[in-house]
Enzyme design. Structure first.
Site, PDB file in Angstrom:
ATOM      1  N   SER A 128     -64.012  11.978  40.170  1.00  0.00           N
ATOM      2  CA  SER A 128     -64.640  12.607  41.331  1.00  0.00           C
ATOM      3  C   SER A 128     -64.026  13.968  41.604  1.00  0.00           C
ATOM      4  O   SER A 128     -62.831  14.176  41.424  1.00  0.00           O
ATOM      5  CB  SER A 128     -64.478  11.725  42.572  1.00  0.00           C
ATOM      6  OG  SER A 128     -65.055  12.369  43.698  1.00  0.00           O
ATOM      7  N   HIS A 186     -67.060   4.729  46.090  1.00  0.00           N
ATOM      8  CA  HIS A 186     -66.623   6.051  46.569  1.00  0.00           C
ATOM      9  C   HIS A 186     -67.847   6.922  46.830  1.00  0.00           C
ATOM     10  O   HIS A 186     -67.960   7.574  47.866  1.00  0.00           O
ATOM     11  CB  HIS A 186     -65.710   6.698  45.514  1.00  0.00           C
ATOM     12  CG  HIS A 186     -65.546   8.181  45.648  1.00  0.00           C
ATOM     13  ND1 HIS A 186     -66.538   9.078  45.278  1.00  0.00           N
ATOM     14  CD2 HIS A 186     -64.520   8.945  46.091  1.00  0.00           C
ATOM     15  CE1 HIS A 186     -66.125  10.304  45.502  1.00  0.00           C
ATOM     16  NE2 HIS A 186     -64.908  10.256  45.996  1.00  0.00           N
ATOM     17  N   GLU A 190     -69.386   8.501  50.228  1.00  0.00           N
ATOM     18  CA  GLU A 190     -69.711   9.941  50.269  1.00  0.00           C
ATOM     19  C   GLU A 190     -71.106  10.153  50.865  1.00  0.00           C
ATOM     20  O   GLU A 190     -71.311  11.058  51.679  1.00  0.00           O
ATOM     21  CB  GLU A 190     -69.649  10.494  48.848  1.00  0.00           C
ATOM     22  CG  GLU A 190     -69.962  11.959  48.692  1.00  0.00           C
ATOM     23  CD  GLU A 190     -69.979  12.366  47.227  1.00  0.00           C
ATOM     24  OE1 GLU A 190     -70.995  12.934  46.779  1.00  0.00           O
ATOM     25  OE2 GLU A 190     -68.980  12.102  46.517  1.00  0.00           O
TER      26      GLU A 190
END
Length: 470
Positions: A128, A186, A190
Site C-alpha cells: 500500500s 486495509h 480506506e
C-alpha cells in the site's frame, strides 16, 4: 553469471517504482516486463547502477542468485496465473514467487498450494502507498511461510516506510493468503475513510455554507490535530488547487467515483464471515450510486428535496467530532473482520502490529493508528476497538455531535450513508433490544424455525394462531 539479488516482473508504475526502491537500498534488481519496450523505457528514463533490464524470461530468471526470488507486480486475476505458469517453466525447486499485486486472498491460497506442489515457494504480499509509496517506502503486508519471510526480511524491511519511531512498516502477517487478506481489508477501511471525508465536505459545503478556500483552511487545521492523516492532508491541498480556467478544480470534476474491487471483496467476505462492516459496504454503495449520473439527474426532478438553509451556527466542530467518531467505528469494524478471519483461516494475526505497519507509507496512514496499536498492546484479546478505554471515551464524548450531524443531514436531505451507519452500529452495539425477537417469531410463524426463550432453556416452536383473517 547469476548476480542479481531479486527480480521484478511487471514494469508498470508500481512495479518499476518498487524495483527502483530496492535498487536505492543497494539490492541488485533484475527488471522484466512481458512487453520489452516497457522495460526499455523504464531503464532508459530511470538509469540506476543497481537495476538492469532483461528482455528474455529465461535470461531474467538465470540472472538471479539462488534460491531465486521474483516479485510479480501484474494486474490481479488471470494475468497472475499466466505469469506463474511462465515462471514455473523456467524456475527451479526452492525458488520463490512473490505476488505483490492486489490479488484476492482466496486466489493466493489456491496459488500457494499449486506452486508449493511444484516444489517452489509462493508469497502473497499486500503493498500500500500508491506510486509514491512504492518508490519511497510503502506499507508491506507479506504472507507465506514464516521461514521464507525471514529470508526476505532484510529486503522488505529496508524498502518499507518507516514510522516516526523508526520501526519499518512491514511485519510477517501469516500463512498463505493472510497478507493479501490484510491488504484487502486495509483497502476497505480506506473506502470508508474517504467516504467519511467526502461526507464531511458535503455537510460543511451545503449546511455549513463553506467556500473551497474555507474548506482548505479547515482541513489543514484538522491535519494539525487528532485527525492528522495522509487523506486529510491531501484533502486540504485539493480544495486549494486552482483551475487554469478559473475557480477551483474540485468543482470541475464529475461527481462519479471509480473502484477496483477490493472494497467490494471486503464487503462480500464480511457477509460470508458474519461480521458487520456496514460502513465499508456503505462506502462501496456510495460509489455505485455516484456512477448513476443520468438516473440521479432524472430523479432529482421527481423526488421533492427539503430546502437546505445554511446553519445559523458554525457546524465545523460538530462535523470534526462526527468524522473522528465515525472513523473509530470504521476501524472497529475492519479490525473485527481481522479478528474473525484469524479464527476462520487459522492465521495468527497480531492486530497491534497490523495497525503499526499502517502508520506510514500507506493511504490510511494517520496519527490515529498509534492509538489502535496502543489499544491492542494494552489488550491483545480486545473483542471490539470501541471497548478500549481511549476510544470508548472519545465515542461517549463525541456521540452527541454525531447524532446532531446525522439528524441535520437527514432533515436537509444531504446523503451521509457512512456516518449514518456509524451511528446505527454504535446504537445497535449498545442496545439491549434490536427487534430480533419479533423477527425470530416471524421466522417460527412461517417456517417453524424455532426460537429461544428468556425464561427457559432449550429450543421452542409455537403453534401460532391466525387472529386476523380477510
Amino acid at each position: 553469471m547469476s548476480q542479481m539479488d531479486i527480480g521484478v516482473y511487471g514494469m508498470a508504475v508500481m512495479g518499476s517504482n518498487l524495483a527502483l526502491n530496492m535498487a536505492d537500498h543497494g539490492f541488485k534488481v533484475a527488471a522484466f516486463n512481458r512487453s520489452p519496450e516497457v522495460t526499455r523505457k523504464v531503464v532508459t528514463e530511470h538509469p540506476h547502477e543497481n537495476m538492469k533490464g532483461f528482455y528474455d524470461l529465461k535470461e531474467f530468471v538465470a540472472s538471479l542468485k539462488k534460491p531465486r526470488r521474483v516479485v510479480m507486480m501484474v494486474k490481479a486475476g488471470k494475468p497472475v496465473d499466466l505469469v506463474i505458469d511462465a515462471l514455473l517453466g523456467v524456475m527451479e525447486k526452492g525458488d520463490c514467487i512473490i505476488d505483490a499485486g492486489n490479488s484476492f486472498f482466496k486466489d493466493t491460497i489456491r496459488r500457494s498450494k499449486y506452486v508449493e506442489e511444484k516444489g517452489l515457494h509462493y508469497f502473497g504480499m499486500g503493498v500500500s502507498g500508491g506510486e509514491k509509496g512504492a518508490r519511497l517506502g510503502p506499507s508491506l503486508m507479506p504472507g507465506g511461510s514464516k521461514e521464507l519471510y525471514l529470508s526476505l526480511q532484510p529486503i522488505l524491511e529496508a524498502i518499507a516506510a518507516k514510522a516516526k519511531d523508526g520501526e519499518p512498516c512491514c511485519t510477517y502477517i501469516g500463512t498463505d493468503g493472510a497478507g493479501h487478506y490484510v491488504k484487502m481489508v486495509h483497502n476497505g477501511i480506506e473506502y470508508a475513510d474517504m467516504q467519511l471525508i467526502a461526507e464531511s465536505y458535503l455537510l460543511m459545503k451545503h449546511i455549513g455554507g463553506k467556500s473551497n478556500e474555507e474548506l482548505s483552511s479547515i482541513y489543514h487545521k484538522w491535519n494539525g490535530g487528532e485527525l492528522k492523516s495522509y487523506l486529510i492532508g491531501i484533502t486540504a491541498d485539493i480544495f486549494a488547487e486552482k483551475d487554469e480556467a478559473g475557480g477551483e478544480i474540485v468543482d470541475k470534476i464529475v461527481d462519479s467515483a471509480g473502484q477496483k474491487g477490493t472494497g467490494r471483496w471486503t464487503s462480500i467476505q464480511s457477509l460470508e464471515q458474519g461480521v458487520n462492516i456496514s460502513m465499508i459496504t456503505a462506502a462501496c454503495n456510495a460509489r455505485v450510486m455516484s456512477n448513476l449520473l443520468e438516473e440521479r439527474d432524472h430523479l432529482s426532478g421527481l423526488i421533492h428535496a427539503p430546502k437546505v438553509e445554511v446553519a445559523a451556527d458554525d457546524i465545523t466542530e460538530d462535523v470534526r467530532r462526527s468524522l473522528y467518531t465515525a472513523k473509530i467505528v470504521a476501524y472497529a469494524q475492519g479490525f473485527s473482520l481481522y479478528r474473525s478471519a484469524a479464527k476462520e483461516f487459522g492465521w495468527d494475526l497480531d492486530l497491534g502490529r497490523i495497525a503499526a505497519i499502517f502508520r506510514a507509507g500507506c493511504i490510511i496512514q494517520a496519527e490515529f493508528l498509534d492509538k489502535i496499536t496502543e489499544a491492542y498492546r494494552r489488550n491483545p484479546d480486545l473483542e471490539n476497538l470501541m471497548e478500549d478505554e481511549f476510544f470508548l471515551g472519545k465515542i461517549n464524548e463525541n456521540l452527541p455531535s454525531l447524532r446532531k450531524v446525522v439528524a441535520g443531514a437527514a432533515m436537509a436531505g444531504v446523503p451521509v450513508p457512512a456516518m449514518m451507519n456509524a451511528l446505527s452500529y454504535i446504537d445497535a452495539s449498545r442496545s439491549k433490544q434490536l427487534g430480533a425477537n419479533l423477527i425470530q417469531a416471524q421466522r417460527d410463524y412461517f417456517g417453524a424455525h424455532t426460537f429461544l426463550r428468556t425464561d427457559k432453556k432449550g429450543s421452542f416452536h409455537h403453534e401460532w394462531q391466525e387472529h386476523y383473517t380477510e
